[in-house]
Design a protein around this motif. Structure first.
Motif, PDB file in Angstrom:
ATOM      1  N   ALA A   1     -42.245  19.331  -5.792  1.00 35.72           N
ATOM      2  CA  ALA A   1     -41.838  19.764  -7.124  1.00 35.72           C
ATOM      3  C   ALA A   1     -43.054  20.234  -7.915  1.00 35.72           C
ATOM      4  N   TRP A   2     -44.162  19.480  -7.819  1.00 36.23           N
ATOM      5  CA  TRP A   2     -45.391  19.889  -8.500  1.00 36.23           C
ATOM      6  C   TRP A   2     -45.846  21.268  -8.021  1.00 36.23           C
TER       7      TRP A   2
ATOM      8  N   GLY B   1     -52.690  15.331 -18.720  1.00 33.40           N
ATOM      9  CA  GLY B   1     -52.955  15.236 -17.285  1.00 33.40           C
ATOM     10  C   GLY B   1     -54.160  16.056 -16.870  1.00 33.40           C
ATOM     11  N   ALA B   2     -54.298  17.254 -17.434  1.00 35.56           N
ATOM     12  CA  ALA B   2     -55.427  18.111 -17.085  1.00 35.56           C
ATOM     13  C   ALA B   2     -56.744  17.463 -17.469  1.00 35.56           C
ATOM     14  N   VAL B   3     -56.789  16.875 -18.652  1.00 32.81           N
ATOM     15  CA  VAL B   3     -58.027  16.260 -19.145  1.00 32.81           C
ATOM     16  C   VAL B   3     -58.315  14.946 -18.437  1.00 32.81           C
ATOM     17  N   ARG B   4     -57.289  14.116 -18.267  1.00 31.67           N
ATOM     18  CA  ARG B   4     -57.504  12.766 -17.752  1.00 31.67           C
ATOM     19  C   ARG B   4     -57.440  12.679 -16.235  1.00 31.67           C
ATOM     20  N   HIS B   5     -56.621  13.518 -15.606  1.00 30.29           N
ATOM     21  CA  HIS B   5     -56.401  13.397 -14.165  1.00 30.29           C
ATOM     22  C   HIS B   5     -56.769  14.656 -13.382  1.00 30.29           C
ATOM     23  N   ALA B   6     -57.166  15.716 -14.086  1.00 33.60           N
ATOM     24  CA  ALA B   6     -57.410  17.013 -13.443  1.00 33.60           C
ATOM     25  C   ALA B   6     -56.165  17.485 -12.685  1.00 33.60           C
ATOM     26  N   GLY B   7     -55.016  17.160 -13.221  1.00 32.45           N
ATOM     27  CA  GLY B   7     -53.752  17.544 -12.596  1.00 32.45           C
ATOM     28  C   GLY B   7     -52.602  16.857 -13.308  1.00 32.45           C
ATOM     29  N   PHE B   8     -51.501  16.717 -12.605  1.00 30.49           N
ATOM     30  CA  PHE B   8     -50.344  16.041 -13.186  1.00 30.49           C
ATOM     31  C   PHE B   8     -50.655  14.574 -13.478  1.00 30.49           C
ATOM     32  N   ILE B   9     -50.095  14.047 -14.550  1.00 32.96           N
ATOM     33  CA  ILE B   9     -50.069  12.600 -14.720  1.00 32.96           C
ATOM     34  C   ILE B   9     -49.251  12.062 -13.543  1.00 32.96           C
ATOM     35  N   PRO B  10     -49.779  11.103 -12.787  1.00 35.07           N
ATOM     36  CA  PRO B  10     -49.093  10.700 -11.551  1.00 35.07           C
ATOM     37  C   PRO B  10     -47.631  10.315 -11.729  1.00 35.07           C
ATOM     38  N   TRP B  11     -47.288   9.710 -12.873  1.00 31.39           N
ATOM     39  CA  TRP B  11     -45.914   9.257 -13.085  1.00 31.39           C
ATOM     40  C   TRP B  11     -45.095  10.266 -13.886  1.00 31.39           C
ATOM     41  N   ASP B  12     -45.554  11.516 -13.917  1.00 28.43           N
ATOM     42  CA  ASP B  12     -44.810  12.573 -14.599  1.00 28.43           C
ATOM     43  C   ASP B  12     -44.475  13.651 -13.580  1.00 28.43           C
ATOM     44  N   ASP B  13     -43.495  14.468 -13.889  1.00 31.79           N
ATOM     45  CA  ASP B  13     -43.081  15.475 -12.905  1.00 31.79           C
ATOM     46  C   ASP B  13     -42.738  16.819 -13.543  1.00 31.79           C
ATOM     47  N   ASP B  14     -43.133  17.007 -14.817  1.00 32.07           N
ATOM     48  CA  ASP B  14     -42.858  18.301 -15.433  1.00 32.07           C
ATOM     49  C   ASP B  14     -44.156  18.963 -15.867  1.00 32.07           C
ATOM     50  N   LEU B  15     -44.049  20.243 -16.223  1.00 31.39           N
ATOM     51  CA  LEU B  15     -45.214  21.037 -16.577  1.00 31.39           C
ATOM     52  C   LEU B  15     -44.915  21.744 -17.892  1.00 31.39           C
ATOM     53  N   ASP B  16     -45.798  21.565 -18.879  1.00 31.98           N
ATOM     54  CA  ASP B  16     -45.578  22.117 -20.218  1.00 31.98           C
ATOM     55  C   ASP B  16     -46.761  22.981 -20.629  1.00 31.98           C
ATOM     56  N   ILE B  17     -46.462  24.131 -21.221  1.00 30.35           N
ATOM     57  CA  ILE B  17     -47.499  24.956 -21.828  1.00 30.35           C
ATOM     58  C   ILE B  17     -47.047  25.326 -23.232  1.00 30.35           C
ATOM     59  N   GLY B  18     -47.964  25.840 -24.035  1.00 27.78           N
ATOM     60  CA  GLY B  18     -47.640  26.241 -25.392  1.00 27.78           C
ATOM     61  C   GLY B  18     -48.128  27.649 -25.678  1.00 27.78           C
ATOM     62  N   MET B  19     -47.510  28.293 -26.670  1.00 31.52           N
ATOM     63  CA  MET B  19     -47.915  29.613 -27.150  1.00 31.52           C
ATOM     64  C   MET B  19     -47.660  29.688 -28.652  1.00 31.52           C
TER      65      MET B  19
END
Length: 739
Positions: free
Chosen positions: A26-27, A57-75
Motif C-alpha cells: 500500500a505504501w 513521518g518524513a522528519v521523524r522516520h524518513a518515511g511513513f510513520i510505521p503505524w500509519d498507512d496514508d499519505l498526505d500533501i498540502g497546497m
C-alpha cells in the motif's frame, strides 16, 4: 515510476511496530501516486509539501510513520486549483483525481489522487502496482489565507459554515421546499451569487460546496501572515492558524526510497501541532486500519465468499502420539547393530564351516552398509567408520579360517557408535536471514557446549514472490554468515534421514506471506514429521502492547496466526505479556476450545536464550555513549548550538580513557541544513571534520540502527531513539543547550 527492491516488501519491524507486507505494498502504491503528482507539479511549477502525518513521518522516520498507512500533501489554494485543472489531462496510466466535483458521494473539501478508481485484480494493474489490488493514493489538503483582520476572518468562517450546513441539509433531504428556497435566497443575497434549486439534490449540494470554497479563498492578497486548512480544521470553532513564514521555503528530504518537499520551518510548525514531536505516540489515527480493510469487506460481500486465507487445521496442531526415541539413520544403525549381534550369536552355535562363512559374508555386508550410511551423513574419516573398517578386517580374518574374538570386536564397535552417534542428541537450527541470527545464536551456543549433543546450522533458502505468488527471485544467504558458525546449505542435509531430536525454525510463514516463501518440503507441518520436537523462536522484538492497541493487535494476525506458530510443539516469544497476546489471538483464530493448547505450547524466552543485542564489538572495556544531534535541536538553538556541541565533545575527549563516544548526526542535518542555515551547517561540518581527525570516537547516521542501539547510554537531543533506550533500561540524558 519508482523502483523498489524486492526486500522492501518484506514484513518489517520499525520502531517496535510490526509492518506487514501488505502495508508495504500500500505504501509503495501511494508513493507511485506521489511520484506522478510530483511529475505534474514540477512540470507546471506547482508547489506542494508533505502535510500532517506524512510531514511528521518524513522528519521523524524518513518515511511513513510505521503505524500509519496514508499519505498526505498540502497546497495553497491557487496551486490546488491549478493542479485540479491540469492533472486529469496529464495523468499517466489509470491515475485519477477525486474531488466533490468529479466523484459521486465524495463530500470532502480536499482532493484525492488514486492509482485507479476501483478494486482491480487485472494482471497488468497488479504487476504495475506491486500486487496491490485496492484503491490507494494520497490526499491533497488545501490551505487558504487567513485575514489579518480577525473580524473579517470570523465572518468568513461563519459564512462558510452556514453555506456547508445548508448544502448538506439539502443533499441529505432535510429541508422542505420553502426552507430550501429561503436558504438559497439568503446565500445569494449575502454573497452576491446565483445559486438555484436543482432537481438532483446531490448536484445542488455540489453547487453550494463550490460557493463555500470561494468563501474559503476570500483573502488572496500577499499581506496575510497566516494560512489555514478551512475544512475541517478552522471552522466550527477550531480556528487552526499556521504562520505562512514556515512555508516560505521548501526543502526536499528523504521519504522511504524517494524525497518529498517539506516546509523549511517544519520544526517550529511540528512543535506547535504535536509538542514534543520526536516522542513516539502510537495512537489510532483518524481512520480504519488498514485503510483497505473496508474495501476487502465490500469485495467479499459483493462476491459472496471470503478471499483465500490461512485457516486452522486441528490435525496438525497437536502430535497424535509421542514420537519414538530414535528415528532416521540412528534408528537404522541401531537396527543394524541388533541384527549383527543376533547373527554373531548364531555363528557361535554353528559347526558347519561353510555356513559360518555365509553368515560372515552377511555380517560383513551389513557392516559395509553401516559404514556407507555413516559416510553419507558424517563424511569420510570418522572414528566410527575406521572402527567399522577394522571390524571388516576381523570378519575377513575369520573367513580365512583364523581365530578372532568377533564378539569383543562387535562390542567395541557398538560402544563407539552408541557414544558418537546413536545416543547423541541431534539438533537442527534452520535460519534464512543473517540479520535474524542474533535471535537464535544463544540456542546454538548452548548446544555447542553440550558433549552429548550435535548441533547443525543449515541455511534455508527463500524466494521473493511475484504478485501472483510465483517465484520471482531465489535467495540463499549462506555467504552472509560468519565461518565460525559452520553453517551449511540445507541441500546438503537430509532432514528425513537425520530425523533430528529438535528442529528450531525462525520462519513461521511457510507460504502464508505476501513477500517471501520457501520450498514446500520445508513447510512446518512437514518438518514436524521429521523431528521429535519442532520449536519456533520469535525472531524480532516489538514494543509491548495489549489488545486495546488496535493496530498492533490487528497486525498480530500476520505473524501469530501462521503455520509455523500453529504447528510447532513449542513457541518462544519475547515476554509474558506477548505470550498472553499470542494465546488470546490464537484462541480467537482457532476457537475457545483450543485455549489450553496455546497455553501449553507458548513460552517466554528464558534469559539464556535472549541475545538480541547488536553485533558491535566493544572489547576495550569503555562505556559507550550515543551522542545524538538532531535537526530540531540545531534549529531551535541555532545561535548557540555549534558552541554547545564543541564544548560537549571537548568534555568527552577529556574522559576518552573511560568512555567511547558514538556521535550520531541526524541525516536531515546534511540534507536540509545548508539550505536553511548555511553558517550553522558549515560550523557543524567543521566540528565533525575535527572530530574525525582527532579520533575522539565514531560518527554514524541515524539510519545505522544496529550502532544506534548498541551503546550503553544516551545523551543529546530528543529523538525516536530515546524511547528505545528507556525501554532497554539504559540511562538517558537530554542535552540542555543553555547550560
Amino acid at each position: 515510476m519508482l523502483q523498489f527492491p524486492d526486500s522492501y516488501f518484506e514484513d518489517e519491524v520499525r520502531d517496535g511496530f510490526y509492518v506487514p507486507s501488505m502495508i508495504k505494498r500500500a505504501w509503495a502504491t501511494a508513493m507511485d501516486v506521489l511520484c506522478e503528482v510530483d511529475r505534474i507539479c514540477c512540470k507546471y511549477n506547482i508547489k506542494y509539501y508533505a502535510e500532517w502525518g506524512t510531514l511528521l513521518g518524513a522528519v521523524r522516520h524518513a518515511g511513513f510513520i510505521p503505524w500509519d498507512d496514508d499519505l498526505d500533501i498540502g497546497m495553497m489554494r491557487t496551486d490546488y486549483r491549478k493542479f485540479c485543472e491540469v492533472a486529469p489531462k496529464e495523468f499517466n496510466e489509470s491515475f485519477q483525481i477525486f474531488t466533490f466535483n468529479t466523484q459521486k458521494d465524495f463530500h470532502h473539501f480536499l482532493a484525492r489522487v488514486v492509482c485507479k478508481n476501483r478494486i482491480c485484480f487485472e494482471d497488468e494493474h497488479l504487476r504495475r502496482f506491486h500486487g496491490f489490488p485496492y484503491i490507494a493514493g494520497l490526499d491533497i489538503f488545501v490551505h487558504d489565507n487567513v485575514s489579518n483582520d480577525a473580524m473579517l476572518q470570523e465572518k468568513c468562517e461563519k459564512t462558510a459554515e452556514y453555506v456547508i450546513t445548508v448544502a448538506d441539509a439539502i443533499g441529505d433531504g432535510r429541508l422542505n421546499k420553502a426552507q430550501e428556497t429561503e436558504a438559497l435566497r439568503r446565500i445569494n443575497n449575502m454573497l452576491h451569487v446565483n445559486c438555484t434549486s436543482i432537481e438532483d439534490k446531490e448536484q445542488e449540494r455540489i453547487q453550494l460546496y463550490n460557493v463555500a470554497e470561494s468563501v474559503f479563498a476570500s483573502f488572496e492578497h500577499e499581506k496575510c501572515m497566516e494560512m489555514t486548512q478551512m475544512m475541517p480544521h478552522s471552522l466550527y470553532g477550531r480556528h487552526l492558524r499556521i504562520p505562512k513564514k514556515f512555508y516560505e521555503k521548501l526543502v526536499r528530504i528523504p521519504f522511504e526510497n524517494t524525497t518529498i518537499p517539506v516546509p523549511a520551518g517544519f520544526d517550529a510548525m511540528l512543535k506547535r501541532r504535536y509538542g514534543d514531536y520526536m516522542k513516539l505516540v502510537r495512537n489510532a489515527g483518524g481512520h480504519d486500519y488498514p485503510f483497505y480493510e473496508s474495501q476487502k469487506r465490500q469485495l467479499e460481500a459483493l462476491m459472496d465468499f471470503k478471499l483465500p486465507e490461512y485457516t486452522y487445521d486441528e490435525k496438525k496442531v497437536v502430535r497424535e502420539a509421542d514420537p519414538e526415541e530414535l528415528s532416521g539413520y540412528r534408528r537404522y544403525l541401531k537396527d543394524y547393530l541388533d541384527n549383527i549381534e543376533r547373527q554373531i550369536e548364531e555363528i557361535g552355535h554353528i559347526q558347519d564351516t561353510e555356513v559360518i562363512k555365509e553368515k560372515l559374508v552377511d555380517v560383513q555386508q551389513e557392516v559395509i552398509d553401516m559404514g556407507n550410511l555413516i559416510e553419507k551423513i558424517k563424511g569420510e574419516g570418522t572414528e566410527s567408520v575406521r572402527c567399522l573398517e577394522h571390524f571388516c578386517d576381523v570378519i575377513y580374518t575369520m573367513y580365512q579360517g583364523n581365530n578372532a574374538d568377533i564378539k569383543a570386536e562387535y562390542d567395541n564397535v557398538r560402544r563407539i557408535l552408541e557414544k558418537d552417534i546413536i545416543e547423541k542428541k541431534e539438533v537442527l537450527i534452520l535460519v534464512s536471514k543473517a540479520s535474524e541470527w542474533k535471535y537464535i545464536e544463544n540456542v546454538w551456543k548452548k548446544y555447542k557446549e553440550e558433549q552429548d549433543t550435535e548441533v547443525d546450522v543449515a541455511i534455508l533458502p527463500y524466494f521473493y514472490k511475484e504478485y501472483d505468488g510465483s517465484i520471482k527471485k531465489e535467495v540463499n544467504e549462506l555467504g552472509n554468515f560468519t565461518t565460525d558458525i559452520g553453517a551449511i546449505d540445507l541441500a546438503q542435509y537430509d532432514i528425513a534421514l537425520h530425523h533430528p531430536d529438535i528442529i528450531y525454525i525462525q520462519n513461521p510463514f511457510d507460504n502464508e506471506n505476501k513477500a517471501i516463501g520457501i520450498e514446500k518440503k520445508y513447510y512446518s507441518d512437514r518438518l514436524k514429521c521429521c523431528t521429535n520436537k519442532l520449536v519456533y523462536i520469535q525472531s524480532f522484538t516489538l514494543e509491548e502492547f495489549n489488545s486495546s492497541n488496535e493496530r498492533e493487535y490487528k497486525n498480530m494476525g500476520c505473524f501469530c496466526t501462521v503455520p509455523g506458530v500453529v504447528n510447532s510443539d513449542e513457541v518462544y516469544v519475547q515476554s509474558e505479556n506477548m505470550r498472553n497476546m499470542y494465546i488470546k489471538k490464537l484462541t480467537e483464530f482457532a476457537g475457545k476450545e483450543t485455549e489450553n493448547i496455546w497455553k501449553d505450547k507458548i513460552y517466554v524466552k528464558p534469559d539464556w536464550m535472549k541475545n538480541e543485542g547488536y553485533n558491535v564489538v566493544k572489547g576495550n572495556g569503555k562505556i559507550k555513549i550515543l551522542f545524538y544531534t538532531s535537526i530540531s535541536g540545531l534549529m531551535q538553538n541555532s545561535e548557540i548550538a555549534a558552541g554547545k556541541i564543541k564544548n560537549v565533545l571537548d568534555v568527552f575527549k577529556q574522559y576518552s580513557d573511560k568512555i567511547e563516544v558514538i556521535w550520531c548526526v541526524q541525516s536531515l542535518v546534511d540534507t536540509v541544513m545548508e539550505d536553511i542555515n548555511r553558517n550553522l551547517s558549515e560550523q557543524i561540518n567543521t566540528i565533525r571534520d575535527k572530530y574525525r581527525i582527532e579520533e575522539i570516537g565514531h560518527i554514524c547516521s541515524d539510519r545505522d540502527k544496529d550502532i544506534l542501539n548498541s551503546c550503553d547510554a544516551y545523551y543529546g537531543d530528543i529523538s525516536s531513539v530515546v524511547q528505545e533506550y528507556r525501554n532497554a533500561d539504559k540511562p538517558v540524558m537530554i542535552m540542555n543547550y543553555e547550560v
